[in-house]
Design a protein around this motif. Sequence first.
Motif, short mmCIF file in Angstrom:
data_model
loop_
_atom_site.label_atom_id
_atom_site.label_comp_id
_atom_site.label_asym_id
_atom_site.label_seq_id
_atom_site.Cartn_x
_atom_site.Cartn_y
_atom_site.Cartn_z
N LEU A 45 -4.34 6.91 0.08
CA LEU A 45 -4.64 5.57 -0.41
C LEU A 45 -3.61 4.57 0.09
N GLN A 46 -4.10 3.38 0.47
CA GLN A 46 -3.25 2.26 0.87
C GLN A 46 -3.45 1.15 -0.16
N TYR A 47 -2.51 1.05 -1.09
CA TYR A 47 -2.68 0.14 -2.21
C TYR A 47 -2.41 -1.32 -1.81
N SER A 48 -3.19 -2.20 -2.41
CA SER A 48 -2.99 -3.65 -2.27
C SER A 48 -3.66 -4.33 -3.46
N LYS A 49 -3.28 -5.56 -3.73
CA LYS A 49 -3.88 -6.31 -4.83
C LYS A 49 -5.14 -7.02 -4.35
N ILE A 50 -6.22 -6.87 -5.12
CA ILE A 50 -7.49 -7.48 -4.74
C ILE A 50 -8.07 -8.23 -5.92
N LYS A 71 -4.81 -3.45 -8.60
CA LYS A 71 -4.12 -2.81 -7.48
C LYS A 71 -4.86 -1.53 -7.12
N CYS A 72 -5.36 -1.47 -5.88
CA CYS A 72 -6.12 -0.29 -5.44
C CYS A 72 -6.19 -0.29 -3.92
N ASP A 73 -6.82 0.75 -3.38
CA ASP A 73 -7.12 0.79 -1.95
C ASP A 73 -8.44 0.05 -1.76
N ALA A 74 -8.37 -1.17 -1.21
CA ALA A 74 -9.55 -2.04 -1.14
C ALA A 74 -10.69 -1.40 -0.35
N ASP A 75 -10.39 -0.82 0.81
CA ASP A 75 -11.44 -0.23 1.64
C ASP A 75 -12.11 0.94 0.94
N ARG A 76 -11.29 1.81 0.33
CA ARG A 76 -11.86 2.97 -0.36
C ARG A 76 -12.68 2.53 -1.58
N MET A 77 -12.16 1.57 -2.32
CA MET A 77 -12.88 1.13 -3.51
C MET A 77 -14.17 0.41 -3.14
N GLN A 78 -14.17 -0.32 -2.02
CA GLN A 78 -15.40 -0.95 -1.55
C GLN A 78 -16.44 0.11 -1.23
N ARG A 79 -15.99 1.22 -0.70
CA ARG A 79 -16.92 2.30 -0.39
C ARG A 79 -17.54 2.88 -1.67
N VAL A 80 -16.73 3.00 -2.73
CA VAL A 80 -17.26 3.48 -4.01
C VAL A 80 -18.36 2.56 -4.50
N PHE A 81 -18.07 1.23 -4.52
CA PHE A 81 -19.07 0.27 -5.02
C PHE A 81 -20.29 0.21 -4.09
N VAL A 140 -12.27 7.64 -6.91
CA VAL A 140 -11.96 7.13 -8.24
C VAL A 140 -10.89 7.98 -8.91
N GLU A 141 -10.99 9.29 -8.80
CA GLU A 141 -10.00 10.16 -9.44
C GLU A 141 -8.64 10.05 -8.76
N LEU A 142 -8.62 9.79 -7.45
CA LEU A 142 -7.35 9.56 -6.77
C LEU A 142 -6.68 8.27 -7.27
N HIS A 143 -7.49 7.34 -7.76
CA HIS A 143 -6.96 6.12 -8.38
C HIS A 143 -6.65 6.32 -9.86
N GLU A 186 -20.82 4.35 -14.62
CA GLU A 186 -19.70 3.64 -15.22
C GLU A 186 -18.40 4.11 -14.58
N VAL A 187 -17.64 3.15 -14.04
CA VAL A 187 -16.36 3.45 -13.40
C VAL A 187 -15.27 2.77 -14.22
N VAL A 188 -14.25 3.53 -14.61
CA VAL A 188 -13.10 2.98 -15.33
C VAL A 188 -11.86 3.20 -14.47
N LEU A 189 -11.15 2.10 -14.15
CA LEU A 189 -9.99 2.16 -13.26
C LEU A 189 -8.80 1.46 -13.90
N PRO A 190 -7.59 2.00 -13.69
CA PRO A 190 -6.40 1.29 -14.17
C PRO A 190 -6.21 0.00 -13.38
N VAL A 191 -5.71 -1.04 -14.05
CA VAL A 191 -5.53 -2.33 -13.37
C VAL A 191 -4.40 -2.25 -12.36
N SER A 192 -3.35 -1.47 -12.68
CA SER A 192 -2.21 -1.36 -11.77
C SER A 192 -1.79 0.09 -11.62
#
Length: 377
Positions: free
Chosen positions: A226-231, A266-276, A352-355, A371-377
């Motif tokens: 994962l490459q974290y960044s704020k989105i 804060k998440c990996d934007a590319d990976r999270m976009q793939r989830v959505f 999601v689980e890696l996040h 339903e996806v639940v993710l930590p904010v940071s």
Amino acid sequence: MRNKKKILNREFQTFYTRVFNRLTVMFLVAVLLIYFLRFAVLRGHFADFVVDILQNAFLMEYGAARSLYTQVFRNHMDMLMMAALVIAFLIIFRIFLKWFTKYFEEIGKGMDSLIEDGAAEVSLSPELLPMERKLNTIKHIIEKQRRDMSAAEQRKNDLIMYLAHDLKTPLASVIGYLNLLRDEGKISDELREKYLSVSLDKAERLEDLINEFFEISKYNLTTITLQYSKINLGRLLEMLLYEFQPMLKEKDLKCNLRVPEDIVMKCDADRMQRVFDNLLRNAVIYSFHGTDIDITVTRQEESVMISFTNHGDTIPAEKLERIFEQFYRLDASRSTSSGGAGLGLAIAKQIVELHHGTIQARSQDEVIEFEVVLPVS
């Protein structure tokens, strides 16, 4: 830690009691042996016994027998007593060890049966019942994992076979229409446009199938880093929704996005976009024509919940339990062009689980919700 130790002690109480009782018996035997040596040998009974044997067996006179006893036994009595005690102790200790090591042999055989296919359940002595339960639990877990791996491998092999078969259909169409364009000298512009359009559609489908092959090969060969960044979560979902407009119009679907302003996570934007992307794509594919898809974002204390809801055929409970398995497809038919490799939801769950988040699916009364639940940071 202390409570765990107490529970373990209670579980093996029968084993402790059995070992203690056996040690007590061995101790009593040793005490009796010492008593026998002390009072039978030192008080002269042993001397009379030896002299009597020498007289009767070797026809020796009493004086000669007595003298021989004194030279051989009496003058070395302390050494002989010590040797007798050591030998007796070794015999008793060996008997105890032989009895005690049988437990290790039983456990060893039980561990061997863990890796044997079709082996019966582990059976140990009654005092090792807690260990028997643990070994059988491990055995059941290993067998389940083995069955799951075999089933996943079979699904993967079947999928590759189906994909290979499906490659022929669009390829044959492309070749057929291109041959028509080449062989027919006089052809109208309208027909030529139709042939080219069909060829392009089939070529794009062929590309999708080839990409699925690459997806299958990458699934187990790569480790996601994962490459974290704020989105801004709202903007990410708005961009995703814009990209899906053609697919939505094709089925006359309406997508409603409800997201509070300025949710930054804060998440990996590319990976999270793939989830959505996977979740919205599934919602489009399995939605009834002319229905609504709802994407709802809810801010919680330290996390954010994203819900994708659409209207489609209710997913049976047995399929819902396996929906996040790799290579598992809700639609087992290969006749549809919308079907994928069955990796989208499996990869989504992994990301999601890696996040450190969770993802779950529900379906009831022709309503499907992810339903996806993710930590904010």
